[in-house]
Design a protein around this motif. Structure first.
Motif, short mmCIF file in Angstrom:
data_model
loop_
_atom_site.label_atom_id
_atom_site.label_comp_id
_atom_site.label_asym_id
_atom_site.label_seq_id
_atom_site.Cartn_x
_atom_site.Cartn_y
_atom_site.Cartn_z
N UNK A 53 0.83 -1.19 0.00
CA UNK A 53 0.00 0.00 0.00
C UNK A 53 0.87 1.24 0.00
N UNK A 54 0.25 2.36 -0.30
CA UNK A 54 0.96 3.62 -0.36
C UNK A 54 0.18 4.64 -1.17
N UNK A 166 4.55 -0.82 3.26
CA UNK A 166 4.16 0.55 2.94
C UNK A 166 5.23 1.16 2.05
N UNK A 167 4.81 1.62 0.89
CA UNK A 167 5.74 2.23 -0.06
C UNK A 167 5.66 3.74 0.01
N UNK A 168 6.82 4.38 -0.08
CA UNK A 168 6.94 5.83 -0.14
C UNK A 168 7.85 6.18 -1.30
N UNK A 169 7.84 7.43 -1.68
CA UNK A 169 8.75 7.90 -2.72
C UNK A 169 9.21 9.30 -2.36
N UNK A 170 10.44 9.65 -2.69
CA UNK A 170 10.94 10.99 -2.37
C UNK A 170 10.23 12.05 -3.21
N UNK A 181 -0.55 10.25 12.03
CA UNK A 181 -1.10 8.93 12.32
C UNK A 181 -1.74 8.35 11.07
N UNK A 182 -1.91 7.05 11.03
CA UNK A 182 -2.61 6.42 9.91
C UNK A 182 -1.77 5.39 9.21
N UNK A 183 -1.66 5.57 7.90
CA UNK A 183 -1.07 4.52 7.07
C UNK A 183 0.37 4.21 7.43
N UNK A 184 1.13 5.21 7.89
CA UNK A 184 2.53 4.95 8.19
C UNK A 184 2.74 4.34 9.57
N UNK A 185 1.65 3.89 10.18
CA UNK A 185 1.76 3.17 11.45
C UNK A 185 1.48 1.68 11.27
N UNK A 186 1.13 1.27 10.08
CA UNK A 186 0.71 -0.13 9.88
C UNK A 186 1.80 -0.99 9.26
N UNK A 189 7.15 -3.63 6.90
CA UNK A 189 8.33 -3.32 6.07
C UNK A 189 8.03 -2.02 5.35
N UNK A 190 9.00 -1.10 5.35
CA UNK A 190 8.84 0.16 4.63
C UNK A 190 9.79 0.18 3.45
N UNK A 191 9.27 0.62 2.31
CA UNK A 191 10.07 0.66 1.09
C UNK A 191 10.07 2.08 0.55
N UNK A 192 11.26 2.66 0.42
CA UNK A 192 11.40 3.95 -0.24
C UNK A 192 11.74 3.66 -1.68
N UNK A 193 10.73 3.72 -2.55
CA UNK A 193 10.93 3.41 -3.96
C UNK A 193 11.41 4.66 -4.71
#
Length: 338
Positions: A53-54, A166-170, A181-186, A189-193
């Motif tokens: 998700x992201x 949880x995927x993020x991007x710069x 709070x919310x999605x970045x608490x679930x 594994x975190x992925x900075x794509x």
């Protein structure tokens, strides 16, 4: 009517058409849905469910495709549920995810299904839990569930997956979002794509800082890793798979995997029961009993909460037959003249 036992047998053999028909029965809330679920029940519980998700544009579909490639190299059968926004015209999925994963279309070890949200909130389709069960019974070793582009509150994937990614991007404001709070608490594994872009290191640093400010962890508790990837070039994908396998091993060792699956099953049963109860209440519109409760409320002899209690108690009693020998659609005998 479909021959459910035959479809299940064919799905177990890896025939995609049978899998597609079973999921279609699920999505369409077919009258055979209960028969399908009963047939699948003994065959499930083996697949590892990974949720991705992201926010829109972080590269979920590209990352999902890269993970499919990585797992196929390990010889694993992979199922993908790609949840797309619903078309405002047809109500169907826009199929954008399936287009991005077209390279796997001819692989018999991969099954990809796009599902429309159909207005369901939370980032998933309402039929996702049952569709996951179909893919599990069909022999998929890994099931990747990709949500629609989500915001801070669409966190339903955490209740449906064994491991949540949880995927993020710069450059997309995710550094600020990490403080909310919310999605970045679930995430497990975190992925900075798109880590080849400027700001990737800063995004990872800010995320790591926010995780450090989170809930205190006892020795041995899982600390979500942060992995940087360029999914379009398959860079860092093996590291993501490694992080997923470490999390799975940690969950199995500590019994967390069983706890999550029990919670998932409990949530599903609750959801089905609430839906059935809501349908029964819907059947009561125009029913004399509902009107009688309303009259007592406006005359002050009954409050709404007690009225609701009486209504629920009536709906959950054993169905009885009316004097005319018929039973109401809600499963409760309708009073004369209702």
């Amino acid at each position: 009517m479909q021959d459910v036992s035959s479809l299940v047998a064919q799905a177990r053999e890896g025939r995609p058409r049978a899998v597609a028909r079973l999921i279609s029965l699920v999505e369409g809330a077919s009258p055979q849905l209960r028969e399908v679920m009963a047939a699948l029940a003994p065959l499930t519980g083996n697949a590892y469910v990974v949720g991705l998700t992201g926010s829109p544009g972080v590269g979920k579909s590209t990352s999902t495709s890269a993970l499919v490639t990585a797992y196929r190299k390990q010889g694993k059968r992979v199922g993908v549920l790609a949840v797309d926004p619903s078309s405002p015209f047809s109500g169907g999925a826009l199929l954008g995810d399936r287009v991005r994963m077209s390279e796997h279309a001819s692989d018999p070890g991969v099954y990809i299904r796009s599902m429309a949200t159909r207005g369901h909130l939370g980032g998933l389709a309402w039929a996702a839990p049952q569709a996951i069960r179909v893919l599990d019974a069909a022999g998929c070793d890994v099931i990747l569930v990709e949500t629609v582009g989500v915001g801070q509150s669409e966190v339903e994937i955490a209740s449906q997956a064994d491991t949540s990614v949880v995927l993020l991007a710069p450059g997309m404001g995710d550094g600020i979002q990490a403080a909310k709070a919310g999605i970045l608490e679930i995430g497990d594994v975190y992925v900075v794509n798109k880590a080849d872009r400027d700001g990737a290191d800063a995004t990872a640093r800010e995320l790591n800082h926010m995780l450090g400010l989170g809930e205190s962890r006892a020795p041995g508790d899982w600390r979500p890793p942060i992995v940087k990837t360029v999914a379009a070039r398959a860079e860092g994908v093996d590291e993501v798979v490694e992080a997923l396998e470490k999390h799975r091993a940690w969950m199995e060792e500590r019994g967390v995997l069983t706890e999550r699956r029990l919670a998932r099953a409990s949530h599903e049963v609750e959801s089905i029961a609430v839906t059935a109860l809501r349908e029964r209440i819907g059947d009561l519109h125009g029913d004399r009993r509902l009107g009688a409760l309303a009259e007592r409320i406006i005359t002050g002899t009954l409050d709404p909460y007690r009225a609701a209690d009486e209504l629920v108690e009536g709906l959950t009693t054993t169905p009885t037959t009316s004097p005319s020998g018929t039973t109401s659609p809600s499963g409760i005998s309708s009073p004369s003249g209702a």
